[in-house]
Motif scaffolding. Structure first.
Motif, PDB file in Angstrom:
ATOM      1  N   GLY A 166      -3.883   8.069   0.833  1.00  0.00           N
ATOM      2  CA  GLY A 166      -4.461   7.578   0.034  1.00  0.00           C
ATOM      3  C   GLY A 166      -5.988   8.396  -0.912  1.00  0.00           C
ATOM      4  O   GLY A 166      -5.704   8.738  -1.990  1.00  0.00           O
ATOM      5  N   GLU A 203       1.017  -0.937   0.513  1.00  0.00           N
ATOM      6  CA  GLU A 203       0.120   0.153  -0.032  1.00  0.00           C
ATOM      7  C   GLU A 203       0.458   1.081   0.153  1.00  0.00           C
ATOM      8  O   GLU A 203       0.647   2.396  -1.048  1.00  0.00           O
ATOM      9  CB  GLU A 203      -1.193  -0.135   1.040  1.00  0.00           C
ATOM     10  CG  GLU A 203      -1.810   1.342   1.300  1.00  0.00           C
ATOM     11  CD  GLU A 203      -2.468   1.144   2.423  1.00  0.00           C
ATOM     12  OE1 GLU A 203      -3.470   2.209   3.228  1.00  0.00           O
ATOM     13  OE2 GLU A 203      -3.018   0.708   3.207  1.00  0.00           O
ATOM     14  N   HIS A 216       1.757   1.664  -3.521  1.00  0.00           N
ATOM     15  CA  HIS A 216       1.296   2.258  -4.327  1.00  0.00           C
ATOM     16  C   HIS A 216       0.984   3.166  -4.436  1.00  0.00           C
ATOM     17  O   HIS A 216       1.273   4.793  -4.814  1.00  0.00           O
ATOM     18  CB  HIS A 216       0.053   1.179  -4.207  1.00  0.00           C
ATOM     19  CG  HIS A 216      -1.118   1.790  -5.202  1.00  0.00           C
ATOM     20  ND1 HIS A 216      -0.804   1.498  -6.143  1.00  0.00           N
ATOM     21  CD2 HIS A 216      -2.381   2.270  -5.047  1.00  0.00           C
ATOM     22  CE1 HIS A 216      -2.231   2.611  -6.598  1.00  0.00           C
ATOM     23  NE2 HIS A 216      -3.104   3.022  -5.335  1.00  0.00           N
ATOM     24  N   LEU A 217       0.773   4.304  -2.907  1.00  0.00           N
ATOM     25  CA  LEU A 217       0.974   5.201  -2.771  1.00  0.00           C
ATOM     26  C   LEU A 217       1.933   6.818  -2.775  1.00  0.00           C
ATOM     27  O   LEU A 217       2.108   7.577  -3.913  1.00  0.00           O
ATOM     28  CB  LEU A 217       0.496   5.546  -1.203  1.00  0.00           C
ATOM     29  CG  LEU A 217      -0.399   5.508  -0.470  1.00  0.00           C
ATOM     30  CD1 LEU A 217      -0.824   5.691   0.771  1.00  0.00           C
ATOM     31  CD2 LEU A 217      -1.868   5.765  -1.129  1.00  0.00           C
ATOM     32  N   GLN A 233      -4.520   5.412   4.577  1.00  0.00           N
ATOM     33  CA  GLN A 233      -5.034   5.203   3.866  1.00  0.00           C
ATOM     34  C   GLN A 233      -6.150   7.008   3.860  1.00  0.00           C
ATOM     35  O   GLN A 233      -6.494   7.384   2.744  1.00  0.00           O
ATOM     36  CB  GLN A 233      -6.524   4.332   4.512  1.00  0.00           C
ATOM     37  CG  GLN A 233      -6.055   2.799   4.937  1.00  0.00           C
ATOM     38  CD  GLN A 233      -7.366   1.979   5.458  1.00  0.00           C
ATOM     39  OE1 GLN A 233      -7.542   2.643   6.451  1.00  0.00           O
ATOM     40  NE2 GLN A 233      -8.011   1.127   5.216  1.00  0.00           N
TER      41      GLN A 233
END
Length: 96
Positions: free
Chosen positions: A73, A3, A6-7, A70
């Motif tokens: 994102g 994650e 990806h960010l 989160q």
């Protein structure tokens, strides 16, 4: 860990798009490229909207108990959409 990677990639993409937009807008202001009449006011107003949406998304995510990744994102999404749309719009201009 995936994650976070990806960010980081989304952030890098947004930064490249923002750099493209800044360069094209500066060339438009210098008269090198054709520029829409309202481009200078647009670049101010769209930042305000994108950052307000980003702040609201991050705040809502944190209140909802989401992780900082989160929340980041969700905050990155409106800014990335704005830079992507501008990069696409500005690179489609025809050189006169």
């Amino acid at each position: 860990m995936l994650e976070l990677f990806h960010l980081q990639m989304r952030t890098a993409q947004m930064m490249v798009e923002a750099n493209t937009v800044i360069g094209l807008r500066m060339l438009g202001m210098a008269g090198v490229l054709p520029s829409d009449a309202g481009e200078t006011s647009r670049m101010v107003s769209e930042k305000q909207k994108a950052f307000a949406r980003a702040g609201a998304a991050a705040s809502a995510a944190m209140i909802a108990g989401k992780t900082p990744l989160q929340a980041y994102g969700l905050a990155l999404t409106p800014i990335g959409k704005t830079t992507r749309a501008n990069a696409m719009r500005l690179t489609k201009r025809k050189i006169a």
